[in-house]
Design an enzyme around this catalytic site. Sequence first.
Site, short mmCIF file in Angstrom:
data_model
loop_
_atom_site.label_atom_id
_atom_site.label_comp_id
_atom_site.label_asym_id
_atom_site.label_seq_id
_atom_site.Cartn_x
_atom_site.Cartn_y
_atom_site.Cartn_z
N ASP A 66 -9.42 -8.39 47.86
CA ASP A 66 -8.61 -9.51 47.37
C ASP A 66 -8.83 -9.65 45.86
O ASP A 66 -9.59 -10.50 45.41
CB ASP A 66 -9.09 -10.78 48.12
CG ASP A 66 -8.09 -11.91 48.06
OD1 ASP A 66 -6.94 -11.67 47.64
OD2 ASP A 66 -8.44 -13.04 48.43
N GLU A 145 3.15 -10.93 45.47
CA GLU A 145 3.66 -12.25 45.85
C GLU A 145 4.97 -12.60 45.13
O GLU A 145 5.14 -12.34 43.94
CB GLU A 145 2.58 -13.29 45.52
CG GLU A 145 2.77 -14.59 46.25
CD GLU A 145 1.45 -15.32 46.48
OE1 GLU A 145 0.40 -14.67 46.70
OE2 GLU A 145 1.49 -16.56 46.45
N LYS A 181 4.60 -10.90 49.65
CA LYS A 181 3.91 -12.13 50.07
C LYS A 181 4.81 -13.33 49.86
O LYS A 181 5.32 -13.55 48.76
CB LYS A 181 2.64 -12.31 49.22
CG LYS A 181 1.39 -11.86 49.93
CD LYS A 181 0.22 -11.94 49.00
CE LYS A 181 -0.69 -13.10 49.31
NZ LYS A 181 -1.88 -13.10 48.45
N THR A 205 1.71 -15.87 53.51
CA THR A 205 0.49 -16.44 52.92
C THR A 205 0.50 -17.97 53.03
O THR A 205 1.44 -18.56 53.55
CB THR A 205 0.35 -15.95 51.46
OG1 THR A 205 -0.94 -16.31 50.99
CG2 THR A 205 1.41 -16.52 50.54
N PHE A 227 -5.58 -18.71 56.09
CA PHE A 227 -6.64 -19.02 55.13
C PHE A 227 -7.83 -19.64 55.86
O PHE A 227 -7.65 -20.45 56.77
CB PHE A 227 -6.12 -20.00 54.06
CG PHE A 227 -5.34 -19.32 52.96
CD1 PHE A 227 -4.46 -18.29 53.22
CD2 PHE A 227 -5.49 -19.73 51.64
CE1 PHE A 227 -3.75 -17.66 52.20
CE2 PHE A 227 -4.78 -19.12 50.61
CZ PHE A 227 -3.91 -18.09 50.89
C1 E4P Z 1 -5.16 -13.78 49.61
O1 E4P Z 1 -4.14 -13.24 49.97
C2 E4P Z 1 -5.24 -15.18 49.19
O2 E4P Z 1 -4.34 -15.44 48.16
C3 E4P Z 1 -6.65 -15.48 48.78
O3 E4P Z 1 -7.54 -15.01 49.77
C4 E4P Z 1 -6.89 -16.94 48.49
O4 E4P Z 1 -8.25 -17.16 48.26
P1 E4P Z 1 -8.81 -18.50 47.62
O5 E4P Z 1 -8.66 -19.60 48.60
O6 E4P Z 1 -10.25 -18.19 47.32
O7 E4P Z 1 -8.02 -18.74 46.36
#
Ligand code: E4P
Length: 368
Positions: A66, A145, A181, A205, A227
Amino acid sequence: MYTFVSTCWSSSETFSSSSFERQSGSFITRRRTPLFTRPKQQVRVLSLQAISQLEKLQKLTVIVADTGDFEQIIKFKPTDATTNPSLIYQASQLPQYRHLVDDAIKYGKSQAATAEKRIDHMRDKLFVNFGAEISKIVPGYVSTEVDARLSFDVEGSVQQAEKLIHLYEEIGVPKNRILIKLASTWEGIQAASILEKKGIHCNMTLLFNICQAASAAEAGATLISPFVGRILDWYKKNKGQEYTADNDPGVVSVKEIFYYYKKFGYPTIVMGASFRNKDEILALAGCDRLTIAPKLLKELMESDGEVAQKLDAEEAKKKNLERIPTDEKSFRWLLNQDPMATEKLAEGIRSFAQDIVSLNKLLDKVLV
Ligand code: E4P
């Protein structure tokens, strides 16, 4: 857990009684009491190599980096890589990537358009330049994205996704290497449905609730990024409570989605994202994919602790789950009923949109 590897010694070597000696992450067998001295020749010595948690995790889950920083991607040898506007904004300011910014500016200038449109062309090209470089390093998918300001615009999202794919193809990166994305809003999911029918793969996302996951799967999205860390952030802030990996609400959310998909046979890939600590990652060992920031990849690489499989698709069969409605009214209602998901989705869009604006300003400054 250790693997046996053999080492060659080219000079004379004294063997002493058995002990383990750590040598930069590996264990080498040596004898302490001198027994004999070999003449100058090549001999094979059995050594024990510690396997890192990262390697153990790789046997259960596809690892994704990432980051937009190529040096970090090279270091950890992931299968895929994900970027977002915040990561590209950070990477664009590093001097070693200045040539990618310069190329994007050159491209933008060559487009007959207003000053504002030229900046948009430059930014799209910048994302593609980073993605194309990353595609040379990783063997799998590279995620790029769509502008977060299009999160409620189906047509605008489809057009921008097609433009990004066109820019990739122009420089020889085929569309089957790219994941577009999109925010997991109702409109983002409709855009994914259109794009997937055109053979453009999507990564949904800013996904915080199973209603978003259910609709994304029905839309035929190739991959979702539920997330973890941002859910934990919300619960810690709003409930004033500390969590362990087992009751971490972000981890619980990904597990729920994983079993829902496996139970009902959805092929959409579940890729846990946004991690705050190593334990959250290990608690999801066995998930289809996990996208991990360099800091946590490094921690996994430097540790040789055990990694147990926590998610198993076979377990889904035993679970008594009900289908979640995926029509627009149900989607909007279910999302609205979850204050965490509602707030985090809105905040995430605002924050990625802000980074797009910052990126525009950066390009504008370099341009002058
Ligand atoms: C990945 O695709 C996401 O954009 C990323 O893991 C977000 O991470 P964060 O919550 O640490 O910003």
